[in-house]
Scaffold this motif. Structure first.
Motif, PDB file in Angstrom:
ATOM      1  N   LEU A 153      67.837  70.818 -23.118  1.00 52.53           N
ATOM      2  CA  LEU A 153      68.992  70.357 -23.444  1.00 52.53           C
ATOM      3  C   LEU A 153      69.085  69.995 -24.900  1.00 52.53           C
ATOM      4  O   LEU A 153      70.073  70.241 -25.319  1.00 52.53           O
ATOM      5  CB  LEU A 153      69.262  68.996 -22.641  1.00 52.53           C
ATOM      6  N   HIS A 154      68.063  69.552 -25.447  1.00 50.46           N
ATOM      7  CA  HIS A 154      68.063  69.382 -26.904  1.00 50.46           C
ATOM      8  C   HIS A 154      68.310  70.585 -27.770  1.00 50.46           C
ATOM      9  O   HIS A 154      69.193  70.628 -28.581  1.00 50.46           O
ATOM     10  CB  HIS A 154      67.008  68.775 -27.243  1.00 50.46           C
ATOM     11  N   GLN A 157      72.001  71.781 -27.210  1.00 56.32           N
ATOM     12  CA  GLN A 157      72.902  70.981 -28.055  1.00 56.32           C
ATOM     13  C   GLN A 157      73.000  71.394 -29.516  1.00 56.32           C
ATOM     14  O   GLN A 157      73.952  71.297 -30.245  1.00 56.32           O
ATOM     15  CB  GLN A 157      72.579  69.505 -28.027  1.00 56.32           C
ATOM     16  N   LEU A 160      74.924  74.876 -29.448  1.00 60.74           N
ATOM     17  CA  LEU A 160      76.372  74.889 -29.207  1.00 60.74           C
ATOM     18  C   LEU A 160      77.109  75.077 -30.293  1.00 60.74           C
ATOM     19  O   LEU A 160      78.122  75.780 -30.035  1.00 60.74           O
ATOM     20  CB  LEU A 160      76.699  73.608 -28.384  1.00 60.74           C
ATOM     21  N   SER A 180      76.111  68.154 -20.508  1.00 58.96           N
ATOM     22  CA  SER A 180      77.638  67.821 -20.555  1.00 58.96           C
ATOM     23  C   SER A 180      78.240  69.449 -19.967  1.00 58.96           C
ATOM     24  O   SER A 180      77.753  70.419 -20.020  1.00 58.96           O
ATOM     25  CB  SER A 180      78.121  68.121 -22.071  1.00 58.96           C
ATOM     26  N   ILE A 183      78.092  73.033 -21.409  1.00 58.48           N
ATOM     27  CA  ILE A 183      77.140  74.128 -21.498  1.00 58.48           C
ATOM     28  C   ILE A 183      76.954  74.425 -19.705  1.00 58.48           C
ATOM     29  O   ILE A 183      76.847  73.883 -18.792  1.00 58.48           O
ATOM     30  CB  ILE A 183      75.610  73.159 -21.438  1.00 58.48           C
TER      31      ILE A 183
END
Length: 287
Positions: A153-154, A157, A160, A180, A183
């Motif tokens: 996830l990191h 992000q 993105l 979120s 994604i």
């Protein structure tokens, strides 16, 4: 002066002991028990005439560090970066952020790599292991992140704002991070990665395909090498090169234990941790 150590194995705890005895405030960021705790018996180790379980040896080390005032934080380190003000470095964890004047990387040699055909052959040609390092090269492109946890996830992000479209590929694993809505997630198992000179497609086990320009691997958690890459620390052949005092090419960043290569033994990790802890304190006193 505040020293943050990432990893609570023999190298990390040894570094904590020596940095603390040198007068520094010391925080150890740990995900919990490591490889040492999984060892049924440890033999031929100095000071123990009889075999001792890995779990007991690990806990004794931690207890000794706590007795001296070392603070342990149960957290997962996601990235280390220079701080804008105040302390020299900022460590981003899942639970919180930590400031440090010096950092010692002692979180092991490497993460588990997924067994996917084409992954190794396209390294540097569309396969990346560091979003901070390479996100810029994928502006306006379609990218995927392989992983299912907080580390994945990191990385997603970070990508993105740059990518035209981003998909998190769990490769059949259960998703453990709260994502979120911006994604996309694909849970199918990956069969292989294809392309000519660069990555062009993900081929899934059900023979479906997805066009991609780049794939970022973020399976499991970030080890010392992954954290080093994000910070601009030199990495060679999957190891972190260090000097005589366990220093890296980035001032204030040290590495110890399996991540530096060589003999994969507790005695070696303990020595390197001690050297790194002492060197970090000396560095801060000089600064």
């Amino acid at each position: 002066m505040h020293v943050v150590i990432i990893g609570s194995g023999p190298a990390g705890v040894s570094a904590a002991l020596y940095a603390r005895r040198g007068g520094a405030e010391v925080t150890v960021i740990t995900k919990g028990t490591g490889f040492l705790a999984a060892a049924e018996w440890v033999e031929n180790y100095y000071g123990f005439p009889e075999p001792i379980t890995g779990a007991e040896l690990e806990q004794r080390g931690i207890d000794g560090a706590k007795r001296l005032g070392v603070h342990f934080e149960m957290d997962e380190a996601l990235a280390v970066q220079p701080a804008d003000h105040g302390a020299a470095f900022l460590i981003e964890g899942v639970r919180q952020r930590y400031e440090a004047d010096a950092v010692i990387l002692a979180a092991g040699a490497h993460r588990k790599m997924p067994s996917i055909a084409g992954l190794r052959s396209f390294e540097g040609h569309g396969i990346s292991y560091c979003a901070i390092c390479d996100a810029f090269f994928y502006r306006g492109k379609n990218v995927a992140v392989i992983g299912a946890g907080e580390y994945a996830l990191h990385e997603a992000q970070i990508l993105l704002p740059h990518a035209a479209h981003l998909t998190l590929l769990t490769n059949g694993a259960d998703l453990t991070a709260a994502l979120s809505s911006d994604i996309a997630v694909n849970t199918r198992e990956i069969a292989r990665i294809e392309g000519e000179r660069r990555v062009r497609q993900i081929v899934f086990a059900d023979d479906s395909r997805m066009d991609v320009d780049g794939v970022f691997v973020a399976v499991g958690t970030a080890g010392s090498v992954e954290l080093a890459r994000k910070l601009g620390v030199l990495v060679h052949d999957g190891k972190i090169p260090v000097g005589e005092h366990m220093e890296t090419n980035v001032p204030g960043i040290y590495a110890a234990g399996d991540c530096t290569g060589g003999l994969m033994q507790i005695a070696k990790a303990v020595y390197e941790g001690a050297a790194a802890g002492l060197a970090a304190v000396h560095h801060l006193r000089r600064g």
